[in-house]
Design a protein around this motif. Structure first.
Motif, PDB file in Angstrom:
ATOM      1  N   VAL A   9      75.620  88.554  52.736  1.00 45.08           N
ATOM      2  CA  VAL A   9      74.945  87.219  51.312  1.00 45.08           C
ATOM      3  C   VAL A   9      75.109  88.530  50.767  1.00 45.08           C
ATOM      4  O   VAL A   9      74.659  89.190  50.606  1.00 45.08           O
ATOM      5  CB  VAL A   9      73.124  87.295  51.986  1.00 45.08           C
ATOM      6  CG1 VAL A   9      72.638  86.837  50.832  1.00 45.08           C
ATOM      7  CG2 VAL A   9      72.952  86.802  52.979  1.00 45.08           C
ATOM      8  N   VAL A  10      75.749  87.748  49.758  1.00 48.02           N
ATOM      9  CA  VAL A  10      76.084  89.196  48.692  1.00 48.02           C
ATOM     10  C   VAL A  10      75.289  88.060  47.284  1.00 48.02           C
ATOM     11  O   VAL A  10      75.235  87.531  46.318  1.00 48.02           O
ATOM     12  CB  VAL A  10      77.343  88.726  48.325  1.00 48.02           C
ATOM     13  CG1 VAL A  10      78.571  89.442  46.644  1.00 48.02           C
ATOM     14  CG2 VAL A  10      78.742  88.270  48.922  1.00 48.02           C
ATOM     15  N   VAL A  11      74.437  89.588  46.374  1.00 48.00           N
ATOM     16  CA  VAL A  11      73.923  89.325  45.456  1.00 48.00           C
ATOM     17  C   VAL A  11      74.623  89.706  44.273  1.00 48.00           C
ATOM     18  O   VAL A  11      75.256  90.095  43.536  1.00 48.00           O
ATOM     19  CB  VAL A  11      72.920  90.608  45.386  1.00 48.00           C
ATOM     20  CG1 VAL A  11      71.533  90.334  43.860  1.00 48.00           C
ATOM     21  CG2 VAL A  11      71.711  90.158  46.763  1.00 48.00           C
ATOM     22  N   VAL A  12      74.703  88.230  43.049  1.00 45.29           N
ATOM     23  CA  VAL A  12      74.760  87.748  42.110  1.00 45.29           C
ATOM     24  C   VAL A  12      74.024  88.122  40.714  1.00 45.29           C
ATOM     25  O   VAL A  12      73.519  86.796  40.999  1.00 45.29           O
ATOM     26  CB  VAL A  12      76.516  87.494  42.291  1.00 45.29           C
ATOM     27  CG1 VAL A  12      76.950  87.447  40.599  1.00 45.29           C
ATOM     28  CG2 VAL A  12      77.773  87.202  42.749  1.00 45.29           C
ATOM     29  N   ASN A  13      73.588  89.075  39.844  1.00 44.40           N
ATOM     30  CA  ASN A  13      72.842  88.967  39.068  1.00 44.40           C
ATOM     31  C   ASN A  13      73.672  88.474  38.001  1.00 44.40           C
ATOM     32  O   ASN A  13      74.682  88.688  37.798  1.00 44.40           O
ATOM     33  CB  ASN A  13      72.259  90.365  38.888  1.00 44.40           C
ATOM     34  CG  ASN A  13      72.100  90.781  39.406  1.00 44.40           C
ATOM     35  OD1 ASN A  13      71.206  90.269  40.183  1.00 44.40           O
ATOM     36  ND2 ASN A  13      71.898  91.719  40.058  1.00 44.40           N
ATOM     37  N   ARG A  14      73.084  87.093  37.403  1.00 42.04           N
ATOM     38  CA  ARG A  14      72.772  86.236  35.924  1.00 42.04           C
ATOM     39  C   ARG A  14      71.889  86.417  34.924  1.00 42.04           C
ATOM     40  O   ARG A  14      71.188  85.264  35.698  1.00 42.04           O
ATOM     41  CB  ARG A  14      73.219  85.037  36.391  1.00 42.04           C
ATOM     42  CG  ARG A  14      74.839  84.815  37.363  1.00 42.04           C
ATOM     43  CD  ARG A  14      76.270  85.212  36.364  1.00 42.04           C
ATOM     44  NE  ARG A  14      77.112  84.996  37.292  1.00 42.04           N
ATOM     45  CZ  ARG A  14      78.302  86.023  37.466  1.00 42.04           C
ATOM     46  NH1 ARG A  14      77.387  87.281  37.396  1.00 42.04           N
ATOM     47  NH2 ARG A  14      79.483  85.660  38.493  1.00 42.04           N
ATOM     48  N   PRO A  15      71.968  87.498  34.368  1.00 41.37           N
ATOM     49  CA  PRO A  15      70.334  87.402  33.813  1.00 41.37           C
ATOM     50  C   PRO A  15      70.922  87.356  32.211  1.00 41.37           C
ATOM     51  O   PRO A  15      71.793  86.320  32.170  1.00 41.37           O
ATOM     52  CB  PRO A  15      70.007  88.880  33.244  1.00 41.37           C
ATOM     53  CG  PRO A  15      71.976  89.381  33.544  1.00 41.37           C
ATOM     54  CD  PRO A  15      71.809  88.670  34.380  1.00 41.37           C
ATOM     55  N   GLY A  16      69.602  86.103  31.457  1.00 45.94           N
ATOM     56  CA  GLY A  16      69.470  85.891  30.082  1.00 45.94           C
ATOM     57  C   GLY A  16      69.147  84.759  29.710  1.00 45.94           C
ATOM     58  O   GLY A  16      69.297  83.901  31.178  1.00 45.94           O
ATOM     59  N   ALA A  17      68.660  84.280  29.511  1.00 44.69           N
ATOM     60  CA  ALA A  17      67.684  83.330  28.193  1.00 44.69           C
ATOM     61  C   ALA A  17      66.927  82.755  29.076  1.00 44.69           C
ATOM     62  O   ALA A  17      66.801  81.390  28.795  1.00 44.69           O
ATOM     63  CB  ALA A  17      69.097  81.868  28.220  1.00 44.69           C
ATOM     64  N   GLY A  18      65.885  83.666  29.539  1.00 48.42           N
ATOM     65  CA  GLY A  18      64.674  83.538  30.000  1.00 48.42           C
ATOM     66  C   GLY A  18      65.263  83.116  31.848  1.00 48.42           C
ATOM     67  O   GLY A  18      64.355  82.401  32.050  1.00 48.42           O
ATOM     68  N   GLY A  19      66.217  82.976  32.012  1.00 43.76           N
ATOM     69  CA  GLY A  19      66.748  82.799  33.451  1.00 43.76           C
ATOM     70  C   GLY A  19      67.583  81.264  33.495  1.00 43.76           C
ATOM     71  O   GLY A  19      68.295  81.007  34.545  1.00 43.76           O
ATOM     72  N   PRO A  42      56.986  80.733  35.640  1.00 45.18           N
ATOM     73  CA  PRO A  42      56.871  79.401  35.013  1.00 45.18           C
ATOM     74  C   PRO A  42      58.895  78.435  34.294  1.00 45.18           C
ATOM     75  O   PRO A  42      58.417  77.533  34.185  1.00 45.18           O
ATOM     76  CB  PRO A  42      55.776  79.173  33.321  1.00 45.18           C
ATOM     77  CG  PRO A  42      56.426  80.538  33.115  1.00 45.18           C
ATOM     78  CD  PRO A  42      56.226  80.957  34.619  1.00 45.18           C
ATOM     79  N   HIS A  43      59.133  79.362  34.162  1.00 45.27           N
ATOM     80  CA  HIS A  43      60.412  78.995  34.089  1.00 45.27           C
ATOM     81  C   HIS A  43      61.415  78.265  34.655  1.00 45.27           C
ATOM     82  O   HIS A  43      61.736  77.624  33.476  1.00 45.27           O
ATOM     83  CB  HIS A  43      61.574  80.798  33.281  1.00 45.27           C
ATOM     84  CG  HIS A  43      60.699  81.753  32.727  1.00 45.27           C
ATOM     85  ND1 HIS A  43      60.035  82.642  32.786  1.00 45.27           N
ATOM     86  CD2 HIS A  43      60.090  81.683  31.480  1.00 45.27           C
ATOM     87  CE1 HIS A  43      59.773  83.440  32.162  1.00 45.27           C
ATOM     88  NE2 HIS A  43      59.864  83.408  31.175  1.00 45.27           N
ATOM     89  N   ILE A  44      61.413  78.449  35.615  1.00 43.24           N
ATOM     90  CA  ILE A  44      61.984  76.779  36.374  1.00 43.24           C
ATOM     91  C   ILE A  44      61.547  75.843  36.113  1.00 43.24           C
ATOM     92  O   ILE A  44      62.299  74.629  35.848  1.00 43.24           O
ATOM     93  CB  ILE A  44      62.187  77.091  37.862  1.00 43.24           C
ATOM     94  CG1 ILE A  44      63.122  76.278  38.421  1.00 43.24           C
ATOM     95  CG2 ILE A  44      60.407  76.766  37.911  1.00 43.24           C
ATOM     96  CD1 ILE A  44      64.827  75.912  37.952  1.00 43.24           C
ATOM     97  N   VAL A  45      60.557  75.549  35.151  1.00 41.45           N
ATOM     98  CA  VAL A  45      59.278  74.021  35.187  1.00 41.45           C
ATOM     99  C   VAL A  45      59.536  74.444  33.602  1.00 41.45           C
ATOM    100  O   VAL A  45      59.358  72.899  32.869  1.00 41.45           O
ATOM    101  CB  VAL A  45      58.656  73.320  36.284  1.00 41.45           C
ATOM    102  CG1 VAL A  45      59.004  73.572  37.359  1.00 41.45           C
ATOM    103  CG2 VAL A  45      57.685  74.828  35.416  1.00 41.45           C
TER     104      VAL A  45
END
Length: 266
Positions: A9-19, A42-45
């Motif tokens: 399982v390869v972890v790839v970080n994609r930060p920014g814009a509150g997720g 709460p950001h996903i919703v």
């Protein structure tokens, strides 16, 4: 999960814009079970409620929730506010002068205090920061009077005697801070926090979804994982795909009502 699934399982970080950057990339991926990602409330919703985004909740197949970290209101140990009642009395005597720090506008920390303000009929002074580390630094440096953070983000400093929790915002007291009363116990229906779990793109076959969820559950049940969670003060709360989706949908309804009543971007 690698051990249970039998593949890396390869972890790839994609930060920014509150997720949003990471969420949007996950939403656009093929629903073949090879691309999964972490989502958080709460950001996903709330992000699609606040503005036009490149994703919506329907673009995901929730796999499993892992962490449910309730919010908390922190003060310094020598603060004159010994309880929420003390804080309310001081805030009513001097509206919009008692400062509180959060991890940003629209964060669970911010929405929690907004709910508390409405129910207690008080107005505090909001000071947003880029993360909980900055909130803690500002509180310890006496730049702000209150810190609104998740329990896990400040409980270590509380145990060291540097800060004190006025209350926690879970439905029930978390084991991480079992001696701290909830806001509900103090008479305020404020239940807020950050749920953190895994999801896949919408349309993933149900057998694949269930297999991934099983891998997450076995990982959460693993003693080594649980020991790491205890070390990091993370309250675990496993939810399978259906229960997780139902909770996310209910949260969206609640945040939509809150936005209609009081848009937090104004």
């Amino acid at each position: 999960m690698e051990k249970d699934l039998g593949q890396p399982v390869v972890v790839v970080n994609r930060p920014g814009a509150g997720g949003e950057i990471g969420f949007a990339e996950l939403a656009r991926a093929k629903p073949d079970g090879l691309t999964i990602g972490f989502i958080n409330t709460p950001h996903i919703v709330t992000l699609p409620i606040e503005r036009r985004t490149r994703f919506r909740l329907e673009d995901f197949s929730p796999i499993a929730n892992i962490v449910d970290d309730p919010g908390a209101l922190y003060v310094l140990t020598d603060s004159p506010y010994r309880s929420l009642a003390d804080l309310i009395a001081a805030a009513k005597a001097a509206p919009e002068t008692i400062s509180y720090g959060t991890t940003g506008i629209g964060s669970d920390d911010h929405l929690a205090v907004m709910a508390f303000e409405r129910q207690a009929a008080v107005r505090l002074l909001h000071v947003p920061y880029g993360g909980s580390a900055q909130v803690k630094q500002a509180l310890l440096g006496r730049t702000i009077a209150l810190g609104s953070m998740n329990v896990a983000e400040g409980v270590q400093e509380s145990r060291q005697g540097l800060m004190r929790m006025l209350g926690q915002m879970g439905e029930h007291r978390t084991e991480v801070a079992g001696d701290v009363p909830t806001f509900r116990e103090a008479g305020f229906d404020v239940v807020e926090g950050s749920m953190r779990g895994m999801a896949a793109p919408a349309g993933m076959p149900r057998p694949v979804l269930e297999r991934l969820s099983l891998a997450v559950r076995r990982t959460v049940d693993n003693p080594e994982f649980q020991a790491n969670a205890v070390q990091q003060m993370l309250p675990l709360r496993f939810l399978g795909p259906d229960a997780y989706l139902a909770e996310l949908m209910a949260l969206r309804v609640r945040y939509q009502a809150l936005w209609a009543e009081h848009p937090w971007r104004e």
